[in-house]
Design a protein around this motif. Sequence first.
Motif, short mmCIF file in Angstrom:
data_model
loop_
_atom_site.label_atom_id
_atom_site.label_comp_id
_atom_site.label_asym_id
_atom_site.label_seq_id
_atom_site.Cartn_x
_atom_site.Cartn_y
_atom_site.Cartn_z
N ARG A 1 0.82 -1.21 0.00
CA ARG A 1 0.00 0.00 0.00
C ARG A 1 0.85 1.26 0.00
O ARG A 1 0.59 2.22 -0.76
CB ARG A 1 -0.95 0.00 1.20
N ASP B 1 0.93 4.23 -2.81
CA ASP B 1 0.67 5.64 -2.48
C ASP B 1 1.74 6.55 -3.07
O ASP B 1 1.46 7.69 -3.46
CB ASP B 1 0.61 5.81 -0.96
N TYR C 1 -6.76 1.01 -1.61
CA TYR C 1 -6.06 2.09 -2.33
C TYR C 1 -7.05 2.86 -3.20
O TYR C 1 -7.06 4.09 -3.20
CB TYR C 1 -4.93 1.50 -3.17
#
Length: 323
Positions: free
Chosen positions: A71, A75, A98
Amino acid sequence: MQLDKTPKIVILCNGKFAIPAIQILGIEKMLCGIGVGDADASFVSLIHNECERAQIQFNHFPSKDKVSELRSWLDKLQPDYIFSICFPFRVDRKALAYRENAFINFHTGPLPEFRGPMPIFEVLRYGKEDTAITVHYMSENFDEGPVIFEERIPIKNNDTFGSLALKLSEVCGYTAKNMAQMIQFGSLIPSFPQQDKEARYFEYPEKEDTQIRWNQMSAQEIEALIRACNPWNTGVEAILDNRPVRLLSASTTDLKHEVLPGQCLGLDEKRRLIVSCKENACIAINVLQIDKGFCSADEFFLSSRQISGKNPANTLLFSNLTK
């Protein structure tokens, strides 16, 4: 969601099966990152070097624990979509959050009938006439998300795990391109839920799944299992003439027998080793692996006769066989 630009896509993969998709999306300038699972070191090194050359972000996820960092990597990259192609680990809820429907999986078999990590093995093992690359949204459970579309591929009578995997890999490449174009130019990506009543999940094959049981399996089942295990399992384990072997190539035959299953009956006119199966059927073995390496059927038969002290010249033993 229709994009007004070329989509940024991350591919999660685990081996060379994903290379056609990587190449096609790379040429289309759609790749922004590649994440590799617990693949062998040579593949990891190859993809890492190619990513550096093409200025594409690379990450290695060699374990389930490492996937927890997915994750934070996403990002940073901010991809539009993530394509999973044979990625070996479950993607956790944090990563899936996400963005809604950002994760798309390319499953190497029909869904929901062949869920699980080895659908190529299963469709061959069960003698299916075709298979598919099934594109679906990912969920927390393996292979259960809504299906976007599937690309069907016929299975030929001589297809092995290796040959079918190569065909599916190529199909997966242009299927990934089609999916990327749907993302780029379509305002809505349709999908439909899987029918759970038709679902079947197959775990990774265990040792007993790759062994021949002569008195329980038909000639057709044995031949199908041999193709399903070639080459990923280096064939099917069996006992012939009291010797452990692996069978890599075989054919069904019209010959019949009147002996117990699992007996080596001789060589036919094509120098194939005829072995008895259940229901008085026979199978013709072409290629085996023994302790010293790969060998042809007639090499194995002659060496077995020499070991047992039988006359190696007496190779055509059809007194118990009928058409």
